[in-house]
Design a protein around this motif. Structure first.
Motif: not given
Length: 466
Positions: A182, A186, A257, A260, A275
């Motif tokens: 992940c 990001l 962020s 994420l 993603i």
């Protein structure tokens, strides 16, 4: 690696009456559109990226040459099978080995030994975990053990450590693996949105200045005094790690962020796709095929790889379901029933089925634009236009359509590369034969821009004698 996943969920495969044709068609069209979008954008960005590197007279990292293309299916198989064994419970791993041994007609005495190992392992697995020092002592012959006296404070120390070190098992490893995947997603997403962030920051006073940073770890190739490595020549040093970022990269990471954090906590299909799409586009852009022949060999090898692991075993589907990370695109089948936020039954398409054909199609984009020209092409001012990129995107769309049609007909997982590889490889070759460019296409090679030892010596003459 082509992570071929059934474009339908298990529940759909077992109970197709639960979803209407409209719901299935919506999910398929959504996956269809997302995959083609990734390939188009990734291919365009790849041509710009490679042209930029060529213009600066630099070398391209992460290239797949003929050598890597030969090894790729085998190395991918080893990784895939390792993950499969990792997800299997311990006793099932041994049972799987025993079943394979019987299919291969291994002598019965060896099968009996495998079964005995299963019984022994299963019995021992229920025993409490012994301290490390006891495990070490058990490996020492008994006559020597009698002469060894372990002090009580050493025993107490090992007990103290064993009680405080957390148990690291499959669940803990999966949490770490999911976080790393992940986080890489990001960074890919931040790279894609960075131009937008930079444009906004340049409007704000004081934030438009974009200072670069170089994070690196360098080692010397010969012995030198403390402090000398900073001013040492390139031939006496090499980088172990080097990452270049700037202030706008940091702002882009902060901006992205929430995606994420949301995905790690909610695992929603929308954040998964954000993603996954970022992964696919950046993968197509940065994974560089060095030549058409390398691309053809890679597709041919993964064609066999995909068929074997999907039709021959349950390995591919087991791994895809076992990794709870954004390695595939999803779209809910039950979106009309419960809405986009509560949907849980998804159609899926593995990112490998986008990236692997995508890097080959990106190579054709560079061929169209003559990123690397032959001498004859450079001297010819009346060059014919090329349309291999557009034609092969249509070929990919056709292959994916066939994949989904076959999948919906048989209600079973399909190796997408079984249909994508012939379409993406044979159609551009057919087009080249019609246009009389078969030799130019087959021999198209960007190998002189690959970051290898031979090309480094050409760029940096100081390395020729090293």
């Amino acid at each position: 690696m082509a992570e071929t996943v059934p474009p339908v969920s298990d529940s759909l495969a077992s109970n197709t009456t639960k979803f209407t044709f409209e719901e299935q068609a919506t999910a398929s069209v959504a996956l269809y559109s997302m995959s083609i979008f990734c390939i188009i954008v990734g291919g365009i960005r790849s041509a710009k990226y490679v042209a930029k590197i060529v213009k600066k007279n630099k070398l391209i990292e992460g290239s797949i040459t003929m050598k890597e293309a030969k090894k790729f299916p085998l190395s991918a198989s080893m990784v895939l099978f390792g993950l499969y064994l990792f997800f299997k419970p311990s006793d099932q791993r041994f049972n799987w080995v025993a079943s394979v041994a019987q299919k291969l007609q291994v002598p019965q005495e060896y099968v009996d030994k495998i079964n005995a190992t299963i019984i022994s392992y299963t019995a021992n697995s229920t025993e409490p975990t012994k301290p490390l020092y006891e495990k070490i002592l058990n490996k020492i012959p008994a006559n020597i053990q009698e002469q060894i006296v372990v002090p009580e404070f050493v025993q107490g120390y090992f007990h103290w450590v064993a009680e405080r070190i957390p148990h690291i098992g499959k669940d803990e490893v999966m949490i770490l693996l999911t976080f790393l995947i992940c986080f890489e997603g990001l960074t890919a997403l931040a790279t894609l949105v960075k131009p937008l962030i930079s444009g906004l920051l340049r409007i704000i006073p004081g934030l438009g200045f974009n200072a670069p940073y170089l994070l690196s770890l360098k080692k010397g190739t010969k012995e030198m005094d403390e402090g000398d490595i900073e001013d040492a020549s390139k031939k006496d040093t090499e980088y172990l790690f080097k990452v270049e970022i700037d202030r706008h990269d940091i702002f882009a990471l902060i901006f992205c962020s929430p995606v994420l954090i949301s995905h790690l906590t909610q695992r929603h299909w929308i954040t998964n796709n954000l993603i996954g799409i970022a992964f696919s586009i950046l993968g197509i852009e940065r994974l560089h095929l060095a030549s058409f022949r390398a691309g053809a060999l890679l597709l041919a090898g993964l064609f066999i790889y995909d068929i074997f692991w999907v039709f021959g075993t349950d390995v591919m589907t087991s791994v895809a379901k076992g990794i709870d990370a954004p390695i595939l695109l999803q779209f809910p089948q039950d979106i009309y029933q419960v809405g986009p936020w509560e949907a849980v039954k998804h159609s899926m398409l593995g990112l490998g089925d986008i990236v692997i054909p995508g890097i080959f199609i990106a190579l054709l984009r560079r061929f169209d634009q003559r990123v690397v020209q032959t001498t004859a092409e450079a001297k010819n001012p009346n060059k014919k236009g090329r349309y291999y990129f557009a034609v092969t995107i249509v070929a990919y769309a056709l292959g994916l359509l066939i994949t989904m049609a076959v999948m919906h007909h048989f209600k079973a997982a399909q190796p997408a590369l079984l249909y994508l590889v012939p379409c993406c490889l044979l159609i551009p070759l057919l087009l080249s034969a019609i246009r009389g460019e078969t030799s130019a296409l087959w021999n198209y090679d960007e190998g002189k821009y690959v970051d290898n030892e031979e090309n480094r010596k050409k760029v940096d003459p100081s390395k020729k004698n090293n």
